[in-house]
Design a protein around this motif. Sequence first.
Motif, PDB file in Angstrom:
ATOM      1  N   UNK A 150      23.689 -50.289 -45.334  1.00 17.06           N
ATOM      2  CA  UNK A 150      23.107 -51.448 -46.000  1.00 17.06           C
ATOM      3  C   UNK A 150      22.372 -50.965 -47.235  1.00 17.06           C
ATOM      4  N   UNK A 151      22.273 -51.830 -48.217  1.00 18.73           N
ATOM      5  CA  UNK A 151      21.541 -51.494 -49.433  1.00 18.73           C
ATOM      6  C   UNK A 151      20.164 -52.134 -49.325  1.00 18.73           C
ATOM      7  N   UNK A 152      19.158 -51.324 -49.525  1.00 23.21           N
ATOM      8  CA  UNK A 152      17.779 -51.795 -49.471  1.00 23.21           C
ATOM      9  C   UNK A 152      16.995 -51.035 -50.535  1.00 23.21           C
ATOM     10  N   UNK A 153      16.231 -51.767 -51.330  1.00 21.07           N
ATOM     11  CA  UNK A 153      15.481 -51.119 -52.396  1.00 21.07           C
ATOM     12  C   UNK A 153      16.383 -50.405 -53.384  1.00 21.07           C
ATOM     13  N   UNK A 154      17.606 -50.917 -53.563  1.00 18.28           N
ATOM     14  CA  UNK A 154      18.558 -50.313 -54.490  1.00 18.28           C
ATOM     15  C   UNK A 154      19.196 -49.033 -53.972  1.00 18.28           C
ATOM     16  N   UNK A 155      18.954 -48.687 -52.721  1.00 19.67           N
ATOM     17  CA  UNK A 155      19.473 -47.443 -52.148  1.00 19.67           C
ATOM     18  C   UNK A 155      20.366 -47.758 -50.955  1.00 19.67           C
ATOM     19  N   UNK A 156      21.536 -47.117 -50.886  1.00 20.08           N
ATOM     20  CA  UNK A 156      22.391 -47.295 -49.720  1.00 20.08           C
ATOM     21  C   UNK A 156      21.837 -46.473 -48.571  1.00 20.08           C
TER      22      UNK A 156
ATOM     23  N   UNK B  14      14.098 -49.477 -43.375  1.00 24.56           N
ATOM     24  CA  UNK B  14      13.054 -49.514 -42.343  1.00 24.56           C
ATOM     25  C   UNK B  14      11.892 -50.362 -42.850  1.00 24.56           C
ATOM     26  N   UNK B  15      11.472 -50.088 -44.064  1.00 27.30           N
ATOM     27  CA  UNK B  15      10.376 -50.833 -44.678  1.00 27.30           C
ATOM     28  C   UNK B  15      10.710 -52.321 -44.764  1.00 27.30           C
ATOM     29  N   UNK B  16      11.940 -52.628 -45.174  1.00 26.72           N
ATOM     30  CA  UNK B  16      12.387 -54.016 -45.314  1.00 26.72           C
ATOM     31  C   UNK B  16      12.201 -54.771 -43.995  1.00 26.72           C
ATOM     32  N   UNK B  17      12.681 -54.198 -42.893  1.00 23.52           N
ATOM     33  CA  UNK B  17      12.600 -54.871 -41.591  1.00 23.52           C
ATOM     34  C   UNK B  17      11.155 -55.108 -41.173  1.00 23.52           C
ATOM     35  N   UNK B  18      10.308 -54.119 -41.402  1.00 23.88           N
ATOM     36  CA  UNK B  18       8.901 -54.258 -41.015  1.00 23.88           C
ATOM     37  C   UNK B  18       8.161 -55.230 -41.933  1.00 23.88           C
ATOM     38  N   UNK B  19       8.480 -55.206 -43.223  1.00 24.64           N
ATOM     39  CA  UNK B  19       7.836 -56.131 -44.158  1.00 24.64           C
ATOM     40  C   UNK B  19       8.237 -57.568 -43.846  1.00 24.64           C
ATOM     41  N   UNK B  20       9.503 -57.805 -43.585  1.00 23.31           N
ATOM     42  CA  UNK B  20       9.962 -59.146 -43.207  1.00 23.31           C
ATOM     43  C   UNK B  20       9.129 -59.669 -42.037  1.00 23.31           C
ATOM     44  N   UNK B  21       9.035 -58.866 -40.997  1.00 25.06           N
ATOM     45  CA  UNK B  21       8.294 -59.261 -39.798  1.00 25.06           C
ATOM     46  C   UNK B  21       6.809 -59.493 -40.096  1.00 25.06           C
TER      47      UNK B  21
ATOM     48  N   UNK C 117      17.237 -65.079 -47.785  1.00 24.97           N
ATOM     49  CA  UNK C 117      16.405 -63.958 -47.338  1.00 24.97           C
ATOM     50  C   UNK C 117      15.913 -63.150 -48.535  1.00 24.97           C
ATOM     51  N   UNK C 118      16.772 -62.968 -49.542  1.00 26.80           N
ATOM     52  CA  UNK C 118      16.359 -62.240 -50.744  1.00 26.80           C
ATOM     53  C   UNK C 118      15.187 -62.939 -51.434  1.00 26.80           C
ATOM     54  N   UNK C 119      15.223 -64.260 -51.490  1.00 24.73           N
ATOM     55  CA  UNK C 119      14.119 -65.020 -52.095  1.00 24.73           C
ATOM     56  C   UNK C 119      12.857 -64.862 -51.248  1.00 24.73           C
ATOM     57  N   UNK C 120      13.008 -64.973 -49.934  1.00 23.89           N
ATOM     58  CA  UNK C 120      11.862 -64.778 -49.036  1.00 23.89           C
ATOM     59  C   UNK C 120      11.241 -63.401 -49.243  1.00 23.89           C
ATOM     60  N   UNK C 121      12.074 -62.388 -49.396  1.00 27.86           N
ATOM     61  CA  UNK C 121      11.558 -61.027 -49.532  1.00 27.86           C
ATOM     62  C   UNK C 121      10.869 -60.788 -50.873  1.00 27.86           C
TER      63      UNK C 121
ATOM     64  N   UNK D 190      11.747 -56.258 -34.313  1.00 25.06           N
ATOM     65  CA  UNK D 190      11.871 -56.758 -35.682  1.00 25.06           C
ATOM     66  C   UNK D 190      12.657 -58.070 -35.654  1.00 25.06           C
ATOM     67  N   UNK D 191      12.847 -58.643 -36.830  1.00 21.51           N
ATOM     68  CA  UNK D 191      13.590 -59.893 -36.925  1.00 21.51           C
ATOM     69  C   UNK D 191      12.734 -61.064 -36.501  1.00 21.51           C
ATOM     70  N   UNK D 192      13.336 -62.209 -36.462  1.00 20.54           N
ATOM     71  CA  UNK D 192      12.606 -63.454 -36.229  1.00 20.54           C
ATOM     72  C   UNK D 192      11.992 -63.557 -34.838  1.00 20.54           C
ATOM     73  N   UNK D 193      12.622 -62.973 -33.808  1.00 16.10           N
ATOM     74  CA  UNK D 193      12.043 -63.075 -32.470  1.00 16.10           C
ATOM     75  C   UNK D 193      10.757 -62.265 -32.340  1.00 16.10           C
ATOM     76  N   UNK D 194      10.455 -61.426 -33.323  1.00 18.97           N
ATOM     77  CA  UNK D 194       9.236 -60.614 -33.324  1.00 18.97           C
ATOM     78  C   UNK D 194       8.064 -61.330 -33.985  1.00 18.97           C
ATOM     79  N   UNK D 195       8.274 -62.564 -34.433  1.00 15.72           N
ATOM     80  CA  UNK D 195       7.241 -63.303 -35.171  1.00 15.72           C
ATOM     81  C   UNK D 195       6.780 -64.491 -34.336  1.00 15.72           C
ATOM     82  N   UNK D 196       5.602 -64.405 -33.724  1.00 15.53           N
ATOM     83  CA  UNK D 196       5.106 -65.545 -32.942  1.00 15.53           C
ATOM     84  C   UNK D 196       5.082 -66.824 -33.777  1.00 15.53           C
ATOM     85  N   UNK D 197       5.613 -67.893 -33.185  1.00 15.37           N
ATOM     86  CA  UNK D 197       5.647 -69.188 -33.857  1.00 15.37           C
ATOM     87  C   UNK D 197       6.866 -69.438 -34.714  1.00 15.37           C
ATOM     88  N   UNK D 198       7.754 -68.459 -34.866  1.00 16.05           N
ATOM     89  CA  UNK D 198       8.925 -68.612 -35.719  1.00 16.05           C
ATOM     90  C   UNK D 198      10.154 -68.991 -34.894  1.00 16.05           C
TER      91      UNK D 198
END
Length: 194
Positions: free
Chosen positions: A92-98, A125-132, A170-174, A44-52
Amino acid sequence: MPFPDESAAVAVADYQPLWTVDFEQLAGTLQGALGDQARAIDHVGSTAVPGLAAKDCVDIQVLVDAIDENRQTALLAAIGFRCRPEPWNRAEVSGGQECRKLVFAPPVGARRSNIHLREMGGPNVRFALLFRDYLRADEAARLAWGAFKKRLALSVSDLIGYGQIKAPATAVLMMAAERWAAETGWQPAPGHAA
C-alpha cells in the motif's frame, strides 16, 4: 476480495462494545502464533473507535520487524488464517511511500476479521493509528464518518464497490486527521516506531 465463505452484503452496524473483547481474544491468539515476531498488536479501523458505526469485521494491526511472507504465512496458516492474495493486500502507498504488508482472513467459520501485518515504523502504521485516534478524539468527525458509511452501505452492498467509493472519502478524512495531529502534537504510541 473476500474468500467464498465471507461473501455477504456490506452492512454497517452501530458500535458494539463486544468488538473490543473480540479484539483482545484475537490478539492473544495472534501473539501465541507469532511469538516474538509480533512487536505490537493494535486494534485499528472503525471497530476500534467507541461510538463509531462499522462493518462487523475487527481490524488488527500486527507490527513486525520485517515482512517474511513464507514464515509469517506459515505461522498464521497453522492456526487457520488465510493470506489474502490480492496485490492491494500485499502493498500500500502511505505518505508517498510504498509499504509492504500482508493481510490475513480468519479461519473458515471464525469471527470476521482482517489481520494486517505491517513493518515497524512504516508510514502505513502511522496512518492506521492516526485514523483511529483522530476519530476517537473528534466527535463531530466520528459521527459524520459513521453516517457516511451507513448511507454508503445502503446504496452499495458489494465490498469492492463500497471500498472504491470509500477510498477517496478516507483521503479527505485523513487530511483533517493530519491537521488535528499537527495542532495537538499527536504521535504514534511508543514502541510503534522503527
